[in-house]
Design a protein around this motif. Structure first.
Motif, short mmCIF file in Angstrom:
data_model
loop_
_atom_site.label_atom_id
_atom_site.label_comp_id
_atom_site.label_asym_id
_atom_site.label_seq_id
_atom_site.Cartn_x
_atom_site.Cartn_y
_atom_site.Cartn_z
N LEU A 1 1.01 -1.40 -0.04
CA LEU A 1 -0.32 -0.11 -0.12
C LEU A 1 0.58 1.14 0.09
N THR A 2 0.62 2.04 -1.00
CA THR A 2 0.92 3.46 -0.53
C THR A 2 0.25 5.05 -0.71
N LEU A 3 0.61 5.61 -0.21
CA LEU A 3 -0.05 6.91 0.23
C LEU A 3 0.48 7.90 -0.69
N ARG A 4 0.06 8.97 -1.60
CA ARG A 4 0.10 9.89 -2.53
C ARG A 4 -0.01 11.32 -1.68
N GLN A 5 0.80 12.13 -2.34
CA GLN A 5 -0.09 13.57 -2.40
C GLN A 5 1.13 14.47 -2.74
N GLY A 6 0.31 15.21 -4.05
CA GLY A 6 0.91 15.92 -4.16
C GLY A 6 0.76 17.31 -4.25
N ALA B 1 -2.68 18.20 -4.37
CA ALA B 1 -4.14 16.81 -3.47
C ALA B 1 -3.16 17.73 -2.03
N ARG B 2 -2.36 18.16 -1.68
CA ARG B 2 -2.05 19.10 -0.04
C ARG B 2 -2.68 20.43 -0.13
N ARG B 3 -2.53 20.54 -0.85
CA ARG B 3 -3.66 22.48 -0.76
C ARG B 3 -5.16 22.10 -0.38
N PHE B 4 -5.77 20.89 -0.51
CA PHE B 4 -7.01 20.42 -0.94
C PHE B 4 -7.32 19.21 0.33
N GLY B 5 -6.31 18.74 0.68
CA GLY B 5 -6.00 18.14 1.89
C GLY B 5 -6.87 16.90 1.37
N VAL B 6 -6.19 15.74 0.45
CA VAL B 6 -6.68 14.61 0.18
C VAL B 6 -5.83 13.88 -0.42
N VAL B 7 -5.50 12.39 -0.09
CA VAL B 7 -4.35 11.26 -0.08
C VAL B 7 -5.29 10.40 -1.55
N ASP B 8 -4.39 9.97 -2.62
CA ASP B 8 -4.43 8.93 -3.04
C ASP B 8 -4.31 7.73 -2.48
N LEU B 9 -4.59 6.85 -3.22
CA LEU B 9 -3.83 5.14 -2.54
C LEU B 9 -3.98 4.71 -3.32
N ALA B 10 -2.79 4.07 -3.23
CA ALA B 10 -2.63 2.81 -4.48
C ALA B 10 -2.44 1.21 -4.33
N LEU B 11 -2.74 0.60 -4.59
CA LEU B 11 -2.48 -0.87 -4.27
C LEU B 11 -1.36 -1.05 -5.02
N LEU C 1 -9.22 10.74 -1.38
CA LEU C 1 -9.44 10.35 -0.28
C LEU C 1 -9.17 11.12 1.43
N ASP C 2 -10.03 11.97 1.70
CA ASP C 2 -9.74 12.74 2.99
C ASP C 2 -8.59 11.99 3.39
N ILE C 3 -7.54 12.97 4.44
CA ILE C 3 -6.68 12.68 4.64
C ILE C 3 -6.42 11.40 6.10
N ALA C 4 -7.94 12.22 6.70
CA ALA C 4 -8.31 10.66 7.31
C ALA C 4 -8.59 9.66 7.36
N VAL C 5 -9.35 9.83 5.83
CA VAL C 5 -9.84 8.07 5.60
C VAL C 5 -8.67 7.15 4.94
N GLY C 6 -7.93 8.62 4.14
CA GLY C 6 -7.15 7.19 3.06
C GLY C 6 -5.90 6.52 4.42
N ARG C 7 -5.79 7.30 5.79
CA ARG C 7 -4.44 7.07 6.30
C ARG C 7 -5.27 6.02 7.58
N GLU C 8 -6.57 5.87 7.73
CA GLU C 8 -6.96 5.15 8.65
C GLU C 8 -7.07 3.50 7.23
N LEU C 9 -7.52 4.15 6.34
CA LEU C 9 -7.49 2.92 5.20
C LEU C 9 -6.38 1.92 5.21
N PHE C 10 -5.47 3.13 4.46
CA PHE C 10 -3.89 2.97 4.81
C PHE C 10 -3.74 1.22 5.65
N LEU C 11 -3.82 1.66 6.68
CA LEU C 11 -3.46 1.09 8.49
C LEU C 11 -4.20 -0.33 8.28
N GLU C 12 -5.85 -0.14 7.87
CA GLU C 12 -6.71 -1.50 7.92
C GLU C 12 -6.60 -2.26 7.13
N GLN C 13 -6.24 -1.90 5.53
CA GLN C 13 -5.82 -2.31 5.21
C GLN C 13 -4.74 -3.25 4.67
#
Length: 506
Positions: free
Chosen positions: A442-447, A450-460, A474-486
């Motif tokens: 899993l990888t979290l990406r943020q350009g 995306a940083r300006r709008f507070g979102v991240v991409d999650l790559a599998l 995804l919202d940053i908080a949602v993306g981080r939670e999905l990253f850890l749980e997945q």
């Protein structure tokens, strides 16, 4: 190697070695024979008809004697045939309980080996010349290989099917030669929940050894020729090529001396692309059986491909813009061993070149037999054509509307008990499905935006192929939670899954 020798690791008699069909070298090298026949035939005709033609000075030109020309041609043909015989003589194969071995080469010897328990898919290919002789090529793809680990070319078509059944049964973990067919047939009837599977009959193997029974199969999807042609014409790539040729013709028509003949290379390129898509999608059928999903297709060159269950790493369902009004979709997969580069890998990764929603569900029922939701029909309908949070999807926040004005309501993800489903695209819609047990990273990406709008991409992470799973914005908080749980889901699922043997214990 004698069939009576015992293998040092098991103490069992060594499996016998067999040779490919004697016509195999001719099927592979028929172009060389045709080239020699053409060149020397042309020279012979020139010698016969140009023997007494006078030159400009009045002398008579004597052409190459006919006997000498025929002798040279015959000698070259004998050398080619001798090479064919030696190639056949030094090519042999062996099927053991654990490996497929192929030895070849005259001067430089080559031995190729593939582990049976790592076989990802098996293809039976029939080029046009091989079809004339009733022969076929057996191609084995194994994990961690970008191309076929072993090619067995050529054997009789019936023998190729028998070898495929044998190898798939052994790859499934079935040891007893007397029981695989019965177990395969029982599982085939379990898969065909809506139709009555036919009882398999034991094939007669050419080498006398008892072979596993062929698993009965049930066709779940087929592509009519009219739908195939329509899908080819409505592809964005085809439309762009047509518009490009029209624009080029209009631009070049203003040039003095322009003739439509100058556009011939462009038309040839377009025709070649259309013919390739037609040839590889013609008579496409997908069938389910106990040893996996079987697909067959081809107009001149035919191919029969088997993907064992549990070997599919990721699935993509796509709907190009011009297909959507007709309700057409394409299904592609990532399978280890096929690789992700080149047109051949793309062709072999397609499990359904174009089909209806019912066809998609039928194919998914084989490659994803446990979707992990109570209402799979409604869930996948929402995944392919829905938007918002229906069916449990988590979507991008509304604040990213300036970045994705059309797709922000649609792009997102949903979790089932067995897979993560990523939904993307507004005009060209795609759905990527990754089983939890096949998530390799899993990888979290943020350009900057995306940083300006507070979102991240999650790559599998998955193996190379046409499916690139990505959850957009995804919202940053949602993306981080999905990253850890997945990551936890993937680790837990891998402990409970053994894709090497899907019918029995090793």
């Amino acid at each position: 190697m004698s069939p009576g020798n015992a293998t040092p690791d098991t103490g069992q008699p060594e499996a016998p070695w067999h040779r490919v069909h004697p016509v195999s070298p001719l099927v592979r090298g028929w172009i060389a024979v045709v080239a020699v026949a053409f060149i020397y035939g042309q020279n012979t005709l020139s010698s016969v008809f140009g023997r007494n033609e006078p030159n400009p000075g009045g002398d008579v030109v004597s052409g190459t004697p006919l006997l000498v020309s025929l002798s040279i041609g015959a000698g070259v043909l004998v050398l080619i045939l001798l090479g064919f015989f030696m190639s056949w003589r030094f090519t042999k194969y062996q099927i053991t309980e654990r490996h497929v071995n192929v030895n070849s080469g005259i001067i430089f010897r080559q031995q190729r080996q593939a582990r049976i328990d790592r076989v990802q898919s098996i293809d039976i290919a029939q080029p046009l010349v091989a079809r004339i002789f009733g022969l076929a090529e057996l191609r084995f793809d194994v994990a961690d290989s970008g191309s076929a680990a072993v090619n067995l070319a050529f054997v009789k078509l019936s023998e190729a099917h028998q070898l495929r059944n044998d190898i798939l049964a052994r790859a499934a973990g079935l040891k007893s030669p007397g029981t695989p067919g019965q177990q395969v047939a029982e599982l085939a009837q379990e898969i065909a929940t809506n139709d009555q599977a036919q009882d398999p009959t034991p094939p007669v193997h050419g080498h006398g050894a008892p072979q596993p029974l062929a698993a009965s199969e049930r066709v779940v999807a087929a592509v009519p020729t009219g739908r195939l042609i329509g899908s080819i014409l409505l592809r964005p790539a085809t439309m762009l090529m047509v518009l490009g040729i029209i624009g080029l013709g209009i631009a070049m028509s203003t040039i003095e001396g322009f003739a439509p003949f100058y556009l011939l290379p462009a038309f040839l390129g377009l025709g070649g692309a259309l013919w390739k898509n037609l040839n590889t999608g013609y008579n496409f059928k997908a069938a389910t059986s106990a040893d996996g999903l079987r697909v067959s297709y081809g107009l001149l060159d035919t191919r029969h491909q088997t993907v064992p269950p549990g070997r599919v790493q990721a699935i993509k369902v796509s709907a190009p813009f011009f297909w959507r009004r007709l309700g057409w979709y394409k299904v592609a997969v990532n399978v280890a061993g096929i690789g992700g580069a080149g047109s051949e890998a793309e062709e072999r990764s397609a499990l359904l070149p174009v089909g209806t929603y019912e066809d998609v569900l039928a194919v998914l029922s084989v490659v994803l037999p446990t979707p992990g939701v109570e209402a799979p029909r409604e869930f996948f309908a929402a995944a392919m054509n829905g938007s918002g949070t229906e069916a449990g999807f988590v979507v991008s926040p509304r604040r990213i509307r300036p970045l994705s004005p059309l797709a922000f309501k649609r792009q997102g993800y949903a979790l089932t008990d067995t897979a993560l489903v990523a939904r993307n695209g507004a005009l060209h819609r795609t759905v990527a499905i990754v089983p939890h047990a096949r998530t390799q990273g899993l990888t979290l990406r943020q350009g900057p935006l995306a940083r300006r709008f507070g979102v991240v991409d999650l790559a599998l992470a998955t193996i190379a192929g046409p499916v690139v799973p990505l959850v957009h914005q995804l919202d940053i908080a949602v993306g981080r939670e999905l990253f850890l749980e997945q990551a936890d889901r993937a680790a837990a699922a891998r402990k409970q899954t053994d894709s090497n043997h899907w019918l029995g214990d090793a």
